[in-house]
Write a protein that holds these residues in place. Structure first.
Motif, PDB file in Angstrom:
ATOM      1  N   GLY A 279      72.266  92.961  12.262  1.00  0.00           N
ATOM      2  CA  GLY A 279      72.130  93.317  10.848  1.00  0.00           C
ATOM      3  C   GLY A 279      70.903  92.745  10.184  1.00  0.00           C
ATOM      4  N   LEU A 280      70.407  91.596  10.660  1.00  0.00           N
ATOM      5  CA  LEU A 280      69.270  90.960  10.005  1.00  0.00           C
ATOM      6  C   LEU A 280      68.007  91.805  10.092  1.00  0.00           C
ATOM      7  CD1 LEU A 280      69.715  87.226  11.090  1.00  0.00           C
ATOM      8  CD2 LEU A 280      70.159  88.225   8.849  1.00  0.00           C
ATOM      9  N   VAL A 286      72.181  97.156   2.381  1.00  0.00           N
ATOM     10  CA  VAL A 286      73.632  97.032   2.607  1.00  0.00           C
ATOM     11  C   VAL A 286      73.896  96.327   3.930  1.00  0.00           C
ATOM     12  CG1 VAL A 286      75.781  98.302   2.944  1.00  0.00           C
ATOM     13  CG2 VAL A 286      74.133  99.061   1.223  1.00  0.00           C
ATOM     14  N   ALA A 287      73.159  96.701   4.977  1.00  0.00           N
ATOM     15  CA  ALA A 287      73.326  96.065   6.277  1.00  0.00           C
ATOM     16  C   ALA A 287      72.931  94.596   6.224  1.00  0.00           C
ATOM     17  CB  ALA A 287      72.504  96.795   7.335  1.00  0.00           C
ATOM     18  N   GLN A 288      71.887  94.282   5.479  1.00  0.00           N
ATOM     19  CA  GLN A 288      71.446  92.890   5.377  1.00  0.00           C
ATOM     20  C   GLN A 288      72.468  92.044   4.628  1.00  0.00           C
ATOM     21  OE1 GLN A 288      67.513  93.033   3.695  1.00  0.00           O
ATOM     22  NE2 GLN A 288      66.644  94.118   5.455  1.00  0.00           N
ATOM     23  N   ILE A 289      73.045  92.611   3.563  1.00  0.00           N
ATOM     24  CA  ILE A 289      74.114  91.891   2.850  1.00  0.00           C
ATOM     25  C   ILE A 289      75.314  91.684   3.769  1.00  0.00           C
ATOM     26  CG2 ILE A 289      75.779  92.067   0.958  1.00  0.00           C
ATOM     27  CD1 ILE A 289      73.602  93.545  -0.627  1.00  0.00           C
ATOM     28  N   GLY A 290      75.637  92.734   4.536  1.00  0.00           N
ATOM     29  CA  GLY A 290      76.741  92.602   5.493  1.00  0.00           C
ATOM     30  C   GLY A 290      76.465  91.525   6.523  1.00  0.00           C
ATOM     31  N   LEU A 359      80.389  96.568   5.781  1.00  0.00           N
ATOM     32  CA  LEU A 359      79.068  96.695   5.153  1.00  0.00           C
ATOM     33  C   LEU A 359      77.977  96.784   6.216  1.00  0.00           C
ATOM     34  CD1 LEU A 359      79.381  94.086   2.255  1.00  0.00           C
ATOM     35  CD2 LEU A 359      79.261  96.558   2.020  1.00  0.00           C
ATOM     36  N   LEU A 360      78.139  96.002   7.269  1.00  0.00           N
ATOM     37  CA  LEU A 360      77.148  95.991   8.346  1.00  0.00           C
ATOM     38  C   LEU A 360      77.051  97.365   9.013  1.00  0.00           C
ATOM     39  CD1 LEU A 360      75.231  94.071   9.847  1.00  0.00           C
ATOM     40  CD2 LEU A 360      77.112  93.500  11.369  1.00  0.00           C
ATOM     41  N   VAL A 361      78.200  97.968   9.291  1.00  0.00           N
ATOM     42  CA  VAL A 361      78.206  99.275   9.958  1.00  0.00           C
ATOM     43  C   VAL A 361      77.719 100.370   9.013  1.00  0.00           C
ATOM     44  CG1 VAL A 361      79.684 101.024  11.009  1.00  0.00           C
ATOM     45  CG2 VAL A 361      80.011  98.621  11.584  1.00  0.00           C
ATOM     46  N   GLN A 362      78.196 100.348   7.758  1.00  0.00           N
ATOM     47  CA  GLN A 362      77.786 101.375   6.797  1.00  0.00           C
ATOM     48  C   GLN A 362      76.275 101.362   6.576  1.00  0.00           C
ATOM     49  OE1 GLN A 362      79.812 101.903   3.067  1.00  0.00           O
ATOM     50  NE2 GLN A 362      81.727 101.096   3.879  1.00  0.00           N
ATOM     51  N   PRO A 369      72.509 104.974  14.771  1.00  0.00           N
ATOM     52  CA  PRO A 369      73.842 105.592  14.911  1.00  0.00           C
ATOM     53  C   PRO A 369      74.571 105.174  16.184  1.00  0.00           C
ATOM     54  CG  PRO A 369      72.092 107.214  15.239  1.00  0.00           C
ATOM     55  CD  PRO A 369      71.432 105.987  14.702  1.00  0.00           C
ATOM     56  N   VAL A 370      73.863 105.102  17.310  1.00  0.00           N
ATOM     57  CA  VAL A 370      74.512 104.725  18.572  1.00  0.00           C
ATOM     58  C   VAL A 370      74.895 103.254  18.563  1.00  0.00           C
ATOM     59  CG1 VAL A 370      74.216 104.571  21.068  1.00  0.00           C
ATOM     60  CG2 VAL A 370      73.303 106.540  19.825  1.00  0.00           C
TER      61      VAL A 370
END
Length: 392
Positions: A279-280, A286-290, A359-362, A369-370
């Motif tokens: 995620g970083l 959104v991914a970074q917050i997750g 949040l990380l996945v969204q 996607p994969v």
């Protein structure tokens, strides 16, 4: 003002570590260390309130210390780090810990708290090396197995050297070489596959309180945020994200094959660390917050999960995952705590970890996607590992 509060925390932890190390029994050392950690947590809570209400601070502190202001989320993360340290100390079995062990746990938490307030690359490199040295000194004192300290040194001496040299090169505007060296140093500390061989034996044989104090604050995640985010070319950033996803899935799968409870824990931690690394380097906010939320949730939940496992081991001996042993019947409350902390660690529904990983996945599904599907698979495999350990 954050730096001033960090100084107060060090004034508590460093002197108290000396008194704790010279205690006449492990029980006394644990009591003293718990009080020191609780007081440090009160300081962190005061710091959080100070920033929440935007109270004024002394103007001389910034001018005198000549340090860049820490990130605004540091006060909250400092409090969470204190909670990790208190968990590592208060739940450490007396039979498996010495007074010097509690002293080194306090020193590791002191290093982690200071690490969050420092933004200078050389300062981070010094603290990075100090945490590895403190841990190695404890491993060197262990009677069995004797090779664990050597294995730790084989990996973490290059990690410290690579991190330090990378920090120097980054300051000298040699960004490409500096980023590569920093990535290697951080990858070793975070046990990213294939640089992970030191981690399962470390979790299996070291005192669990020391293990939690070393891995739970996740210094590598902060170093990544401070030194690498924004410095990586897009292609390399995608490569790092891919490596994080691969680590998450492969470690989760390897965890299912383990027959020792501690080794299974090691691979679960590796898998969750891979999620954060993934995620970083995503471009989505959104991914970074997750990733940030996952970082802290994993730290607290896994610390509790690991110390519960250590408490079970102190009562039952080595935890085997080959046959049921009746933990729920013999210690029902501890078994329930083990289950729910395990669920929080892997991010299953109805836990804060689920919110973080959602949040990380969204935030990453459009960009990767994969790989986002791989994160879902890793979470499912880790959930199976927790349930398998619960019934054994």
């Amino acid at each position: 003002m954050t730096i001033v509060f960090a100084a107060f925390q060090l004034l508590v932890l460093i002197p108290m570590s000396w008194f704790v190390g010279h205690s006449n029994s492990s029980r006394t050392a644990r009591h003293r260390a718990s009080y020191a950690m609780a007081l440090t947590g009160v300081i962190a809570l005061t710091e959080l309130g100070w920033h929440a209400f935007e109270l004024p601070g002394p103007g001389w502190s910034k001018d005198w210390l000549s340090m860049e202001d820490p990130h605004p989320w540091v006060p909250a993360f400092s409090l969470i780090t204190c909670l990790m340290g208190f968990t590592a100390i208060a739940l450490s079995p007396i039979s498996a810990s010495r007074p010097k062990t509690f002293r080194r746990i306090l020193l590791l938490i002191a290093v982690a708290l200071l690490f969050l307030t420092v933004r200078h690359p050389i300062g981070l490199a010094v603290l990075w090396s100090a945490s590895a040295l403190i841990t190695w000194l404890e491993l060197k004192d262990l009677k069995q197995p004797q090779k664990i300290a050597k294995l730790f040194a084989i990996y973490h001496l290059p990690s410290a050297l690579a991190f330090t040299l990378g920090a120097v090169l980054l300051m000298q505007n040699h960004a490409a070489a500096g980023v590569v060296l920093l990535f290697v140093g951080i990858g070793i500390r975070e046990a990213v596959i294939p640089l992970h061989s030191w981690f399962p034996p470390f979790v299996q044989y070291a005192p669990m309180g020391l293990v939690v104090a070393f891995f739970a604050p996740q210094l590598g995640v902060y170093a990544h945020l401070e030194l690498l985010r924004g410095e990586l070319p897009q292609q390399l950033a995608h490569g790092v994200a891919s490596l994080g996803a691969i680590t998450a899935v492969v470690a989760a799968a390897l965890g299912l094959a383990q027959t020792n409870g501690r080794r299974a824990l090691a691979f679960l931690v590796m898998s969750q660390t891979g999620l954060v690394a993934f995620g970083l380097d995503a471009r989505s906010p959104v991914a970074q917050i997750g990733a940030l939320l996952t970082w802290q949730v994993i730290g607290v939940a896994t610390a509790g999960f690991a110390m519960t496992l250590a408490s079970l081991q102190a009562r039952r001996g080595d935890l085997s995952l080959t046959a049921p042993a009746g933990s729920f019947t013999r210690t029902p409350r501890m078994a329930v705590a083990f289950l729910f902390l395990g669920f929080a660690s892997v991010g299953l529904p109805l836990t804060l970890g689920f919110v973080a990983e959602d949040l990380l996945v969204q935030g990453s599904v459009d960009e990767f996607p994969v790989l986002a599907f791989a994160l879902i698979a890793a979470t499912a495999l880790n959930g199976v590992s927790v349930m398998r350990a619960f019934f054994m």
